[in-house]
Every structure is written in structure tokens, then in C-alpha cells.
Design a protein around this motif. Structure first.
Motif, PDB file in Angstrom:
ATOM      1  N   ILE A 120       0.846  -1.206   0.000  1.00 19.33           N
ATOM      2  CA  ILE A 120       0.000   0.000   0.000  1.00 19.33           C
ATOM      3  C   ILE A 120       0.873   1.245   0.000  1.00 19.33           C
ATOM      4  CG2 ILE A 120      -1.696   1.316   1.320  1.00 19.33           C
ATOM      5  CD1 ILE A 120      -2.798  -1.313   2.362  1.00 19.33           C
ATOM      6  N   PHE A 121       1.915   1.231   0.812  1.00 20.87           N
ATOM      7  CA  PHE A 121       2.813   2.387   0.876  1.00 20.87           C
ATOM      8  C   PHE A 121       3.487   2.635  -0.471  1.00 20.87           C
ATOM      9  CE2 PHE A 121       7.246   3.750   1.307  1.00 20.87           C
ATOM     10  CZ  PHE A 121       7.060   5.019   1.832  1.00 20.87           C
ATOM     11  N   ASN A 122       3.960   1.576  -1.109  1.00 21.44           N
ATOM     12  CA  ASN A 122       4.673   1.736  -2.377  1.00 21.44           C
ATOM     13  C   ASN A 122       3.792   2.348  -3.463  1.00 21.44           C
ATOM     14  OD1 ASN A 122       6.934   0.589  -1.200  1.00 21.44           O
ATOM     15  ND2 ASN A 122       6.531  -1.465  -2.010  1.00 21.44           N
ATOM     16  N   ALA A 123       2.480   2.135  -3.377  1.00 22.88           N
ATOM     17  CA  ALA A 123       1.570   2.631  -4.413  1.00 22.88           C
ATOM     18  C   ALA A 123       0.861   3.925  -4.013  1.00 22.88           C
ATOM     19  CB  ALA A 123       0.529   1.555  -4.733  1.00 22.88           C
ATOM     20  N   SER A 124       1.255   4.534  -2.902  1.00 27.39           N
ATOM     21  CA  SER A 124       0.477   5.664  -2.376  1.00 27.39           C
ATOM     22  C   SER A 124       1.295   6.927  -2.183  1.00 27.39           C
ATOM     23  CB  SER A 124      -0.160   5.268  -1.033  1.00 27.39           C
ATOM     24  OG  SER A 124      -0.945   4.113  -1.164  1.00 27.39           O
ATOM     25  N   GLY A 125       2.326   7.099  -2.984  1.00 27.67           N
ATOM     26  CA  GLY A 125       3.167   8.282  -2.819  1.00 27.67           C
ATOM     27  C   GLY A 125       2.401   9.586  -2.958  1.00 27.67           C
ATOM     28  N   ALA A 126       1.555   9.686  -3.981  1.00 28.50           N
ATOM     29  CA  ALA A 126       0.811  10.929  -4.209  1.00 28.50           C
ATOM     30  C   ALA A 126      -0.163  11.207  -3.072  1.00 28.50           C
ATOM     31  CB  ALA A 126       0.070  10.850  -5.541  1.00 28.50           C
ATOM     32  N   ALA A 127      -0.871  10.171  -2.611  1.00 26.58           N
ATOM     33  CA  ALA A 127      -1.839  10.361  -1.530  1.00 26.58           C
ATOM     34  C   ALA A 127      -1.156  10.758  -0.231  1.00 26.58           C
ATOM     35  CB  ALA A 127      -2.647   9.084  -1.322  1.00 26.58           C
ATOM     36  N   LEU A 128       0.063  10.281  -0.012  1.00 25.16           N
ATOM     37  CA  LEU A 128       0.799  10.600   1.209  1.00 25.16           C
ATOM     38  C   LEU A 128       1.527  11.934   1.126  1.00 25.16           C
ATOM     39  CD1 LEU A 128       2.287   7.059   1.960  1.00 25.16           C
ATOM     40  CD2 LEU A 128       0.421   8.197   3.174  1.00 25.16           C
ATOM     41  N   GLY A 129       1.416  12.613  -0.005  1.00 23.50           N
ATOM     42  CA  GLY A 129       2.037  13.929  -0.144  1.00 23.50           C
ATOM     43  C   GLY A 129       3.499  13.886  -0.505  1.00 23.50           C
ATOM     44  N   ALA A 130       3.925  12.832  -1.220  1.00 19.55           N
ATOM     45  CA  ALA A 130       5.330  12.717  -1.602  1.00 19.55           C
ATOM     46  C   ALA A 130       5.715  13.832  -2.570  1.00 19.55           C
ATOM     47  CB  ALA A 130       5.589  11.352  -2.242  1.00 19.55           C
ATOM     48  N   ALA A 131       6.992  14.153  -2.585  1.00 19.26           N
ATOM     49  CA  ALA A 131       7.484  15.206  -3.474  1.00 19.26           C
ATOM     50  C   ALA A 131       7.395  14.760  -4.930  1.00 19.26           C
ATOM     51  CB  ALA A 131       8.930  15.547  -3.122  1.00 19.26           C
ATOM     52  N   ASN A 132       7.081  15.723  -5.802  1.00 23.31           N
ATOM     53  CA  ASN A 132       7.070  15.494  -7.248  1.00 23.31           C
ATOM     54  C   ASN A 132       8.231  16.289  -7.832  1.00 23.31           C
ATOM     55  OD1 ASN A 132       6.624  15.259  -9.968  1.00 23.31           O
ATOM     56  ND2 ASN A 132       4.527  16.037  -9.933  1.00 23.31           N
ATOM     57  N   ARG A 136       8.671  19.882  -9.790  1.00 25.66           N
ATOM     58  CA  ARG A 136       9.235  20.856  -8.849  1.00 25.66           C
ATOM     59  C   ARG A 136       8.260  21.171  -7.715  1.00 25.66           C
ATOM     60  NH1 ARG A 136      12.496  25.238 -12.718  1.00 25.66           N
ATOM     61  NH2 ARG A 136      13.841  23.697 -13.736  1.00 25.66           N
ATOM     62  N   VAL A 137       7.620  20.119  -7.214  1.00 29.23           N
ATOM     63  CA  VAL A 137       6.676  20.257  -6.105  1.00 29.23           C
ATOM     64  C   VAL A 137       7.277  19.569  -4.888  1.00 29.23           C
ATOM     65  CG1 VAL A 137       4.359  19.735  -5.257  1.00 29.23           C
ATOM     66  CG2 VAL A 137       4.715  20.296  -7.673  1.00 29.23           C
ATOM     67  N   PRO A 138       7.502  20.282  -3.785  1.00 35.87           N
ATOM     68  CA  PRO A 138       8.094  19.658  -2.602  1.00 35.87           C
ATOM     69  C   PRO A 138       7.099  18.763  -1.882  1.00 35.87           C
ATOM     70  CG  PRO A 138       7.478  21.907  -2.105  1.00 35.87           C
ATOM     71  CD  PRO A 138       7.218  21.712  -3.577  1.00 35.87           C
ATOM     72  N   GLU A 139       7.600  17.975  -0.952  1.00 39.98           N
ATOM     73  CA  GLU A 139       6.718  17.127  -0.154  1.00 39.98           C
ATOM     74  C   GLU A 139       5.797  17.991   0.699  1.00 39.98           C
ATOM     75  OE1 GLU A 139       6.937  13.579   3.236  1.00 39.98           O
ATOM     76  OE2 GLU A 139       8.700  14.084   2.021  1.00 39.98           O
ATOM     77  N   ALA A 140       4.554  17.561   0.822  1.00 38.70           N
ATOM     78  CA  ALA A 140       3.572  18.321   1.601  1.00 38.70           C
ATOM     79  C   ALA A 140       3.979  18.338   3.072  1.00 38.70           C
ATOM     80  CB  ALA A 140       2.189  17.705   1.446  1.00 38.70           C
ATOM     81  N   PRO A 141       4.004  19.516   3.705  1.00 44.43           N
ATOM     82  CA  PRO A 141       4.408  19.585   5.118  1.00 44.43           C
ATOM     83  C   PRO A 141       3.303  19.207   6.086  1.00 44.43           C
ATOM     84  CG  PRO A 141       3.952  21.777   4.295  1.00 44.43           C
ATOM     85  CD  PRO A 141       3.791  20.848   3.123  1.00 44.43           C
ATOM     86  N   PHE A 142       2.043  19.238   5.623  1.00 43.24           N
ATOM     87  CA  PHE A 142       0.917  18.939   6.498  1.00 43.24           C
ATOM     88  C   PHE A 142       0.100  17.788   5.909  1.00 43.24           C
ATOM     89  CE2 PHE A 142       1.835  23.451   7.134  1.00 43.24           C
ATOM     90  CZ  PHE A 142       2.076  23.451   8.500  1.00 43.24           C
ATOM     91  N   ALA A 143      -0.553  17.063   6.791  1.00 43.31           N
ATOM     92  CA  ALA A 143      -1.341  15.917   6.359  1.00 43.31           C
ATOM     93  C   ALA A 143      -2.650  16.367   5.730  1.00 43.31           C
ATOM     94  CB  ALA A 143      -1.620  14.999   7.542  1.00 43.31           C
ATOM     95  N   SER A 144      -3.055  15.679   4.691  1.00 44.14           N
ATOM     96  CA  SER A 144      -4.359  15.904   4.068  1.00 44.14           C
ATOM     97  C   SER A 144      -5.296  14.776   4.493  1.00 44.14           C
ATOM     98  CB  SER A 144      -4.224  15.934   2.546  1.00 44.14           C
ATOM     99  OG  SER A 144      -3.758  14.677   2.069  1.00 44.14           O
ATOM    100  N   THR A 145      -6.562  14.906   4.110  1.00 49.12           N
ATOM    101  CA  THR A 145      -7.523  13.853   4.440  1.00 49.12           C
ATOM    102  C   THR A 145      -7.119  12.534   3.792  1.00 49.12           C
ATOM    103  OG1 THR A 145      -9.289  15.498   4.587  1.00 49.12           O
ATOM    104  CG2 THR A 145      -9.954  13.203   4.346  1.00 49.12           C
ATOM    105  N   SER A 146      -6.685  12.593   2.539  1.00 48.61           N
ATOM    106  CA  SER A 146      -6.281  11.367   1.848  1.00 48.61           C
ATOM    107  C   SER A 146      -5.037  10.759   2.488  1.00 48.61           C
ATOM    108  CB  SER A 146      -6.021  11.663   0.368  1.00 48.61           C
ATOM    109  OG  SER A 146      -4.960  12.591   0.215  1.00 48.61           O
ATOM    110  N   ALA A 147      -4.110  11.603   2.932  1.00 46.99           N
ATOM    111  CA  ALA A 147      -2.898  11.088   3.570  1.00 46.99           C
ATOM    112  C   ALA A 147      -3.220  10.397   4.888  1.00 46.99           C
ATOM    113  CB  ALA A 147      -1.904  12.222   3.796  1.00 46.99           C
TER     114      ALA A 147
END
Length: 232
Positions: A120-132, A136-147
Motif C-alpha cells: 500500500i505504501f509503495n503505491a500511495s506516494g501521491a496520496a501521502l504527499g510525496a514530493a514530485n 518541482r513540487v516539494p513534499e507536503a508539510p501537512f497531512a491531508s484527508t487522503s494522507a
């Protein structure tokens, strides 16, 4: 020449009258209350016109005549630990989640036809706010509902590995989550929480087993992981 001289005299007279503070058409030279000229320094504070603030950083001096108000809501907020979790809601970094899964041995044990916590972790980078990095998008500093939802999915499926007979966490060698009697051990919960477990943790976790002998242990593990590694 007379006209020029008269004009210069008139300008000089106006300038002098404007500077002496006696010909202001709005105040007529008066700058105080009730038309009085209070002079310089009239707005400065003194002992009789300022609030007596306490210099004690720990609170007001018990001997002081004025005590600061203590609204009821301030007393109800709680300790700094509670307020920091409520108002400083950060999140585990993606790298920290990966380390948590591997170091606590939550990588397998899932039922057939389902995904493990690692999958699940390996397939959930975008939902967890991983950097793109490409975008040029940094990792999200705060949790979202999906994360938050995805992280609980990871904890829920990781609980299957934690209750397995072959469970062995690299960070806690030879430590079992469940003892020979089928109840939680304090050392096992300490391993999952990342801090010393208390008797209350053990009691609540064992109560889940008492209420649901089939899935109670897994529910308790997922709930404890979520409480320890996410903010409220």
C-alpha cells in the motif's frame, strides 16, 4: 519693487505665524483637552496612567493587586503537549513512514488477495504527499484527508504482520507484540509506539481482545499506531 517687497513680507508673516502654534485655524494653537495647551509630553504614560504588568514570566505575582484574567477556556485547553498536537498538526514524512514499516516489521502477513502495508505504501506516494521532483513540487508539510486515510490503511494492514507467530521487528529484536497467553506485552507496545508504553495502553489494548477475539488485537494495534504517529 514695492509689490515684490510686500509679497515677501506677507509670505514671511504667514510662515512665522504657522510655526508659533497660535494661528492654526482648526485648533487655534490649542492641543490639549477642553481647549487647553497641555505642552510637550502630554501623551507620555506615568504611574497613574499605565497598567501594572507583572515582570514574572511564570505568571502574576501573588502579591500584586491586579491579577490577569483566566478565562475558563484557557484552563480547558490542556497541557502544551495537547495543544501542540491540536494546533501544530504536521505529518510523518514519506521516508519516516517507510522506516516505520520496515523497522517495526510491518511488511507482510496480510490475508490472501489483499495488499500488505508495504505494498500500500509503495503505491500511495501521491496520496501521502510525496514530493514530485519532475514537477518541482516539494513534499507536503501537512497531512491531508487522503494522507491520513491512507496512513491508517497502512497501519491496519501492518497489524496482520504484528500479530503473526513469526513477527520479529528489526528495531526490537526478540520482542513479541502478543505474549504466550495471547495478550499484549508492554515491551511489544513500546516497540510499536516508539516510547515507553504505560499500563493504560496495555489495558485498553487487551480490552479490545476481550471484546473481539478474532480482530480485536489487530484493531488495537492499528489504533495505537495511528494515535502515536499522527496528530489529532
Amino acid at each position: 519693487m514695492k509689490r515684490i517687497a510686500l509679497a515677501l513680507i506677507g509670505v514671511a508673516a504667514l510662515a512665522l505665524s504657522a510655526c508659533d502654534g497660535t494661528s492654526d485655524t482648526l485648533t487655534d494653537g490649542r492641543d490639549g483637552v477642553d481647549g487647553q495647551n497641555s505642552g510637550s509630553g502630554s501623551t507620555a504614560g506615568g504611574e497613574d496612567t499605565t497598567f501594572n504588568h507583572s515582570n514574572n514570566p511564570g505568571g502574576a505575582d501573588p502579591q500584586a493587586t491586579e491579577q490577569p484574567a483566566e478565562p475558563a477556556q484557557i484552563k480547558m485547553v490542556g497541557s502544551p503537549e495537547v495543544t501542540s498536537r491540536l494546533h501544530g498538526c504536521g505529518k510523518l514524512s514519506v521516508a519516516s513512514i517507510a522506516n516505520l514499516i520496515t523497522s517495526r516489521g510491518l511488511t507482510g502477513g496480510q490475508p490472501q488477495g489483499t495488499q500488505s502495508a508495504q505494498q500500500i505504501f509503495n503505491a500511495s506516494g501521491a496520496a501521502l504527499g510525496a514530493a514530485n521532483y519532475n514537477g518541482r513540487v516539494p513534499e507536503a508539510p501537512f497531512a491531508s484527508t487522503s494522507a491520513m486515510a491512507k496512513l491508517f490503511d497502512i497501519f491496519a494492514m501492518g497489524s496482520y504482520a504484528a500479530v503473526g507467530n513469526n513477527y520479529n521487528a528489526p528495531a526490537c529484536p526478540n520482542t513479541k507484540i502478543l505474549g504466550a497467553d495471547g495478550k499484549f506485552t508492554k515491551d511489544g507496545l513500546t516497540c510499536l509506539l516508539g516510547k515507553p508504553a504505560r499500563d493504560e495502553h496495555v489495558a485498553i489494548a487487551n480490552d479490545a481482545i476481550a471484546q473481539n477475539g478474532t480482530d480485536g488485537a489487530k484493531i488495537a494495534i492499528a489504533a495505537l499506531l495511528a494515535a502515536a504517529h499522527t496528530c489529532q
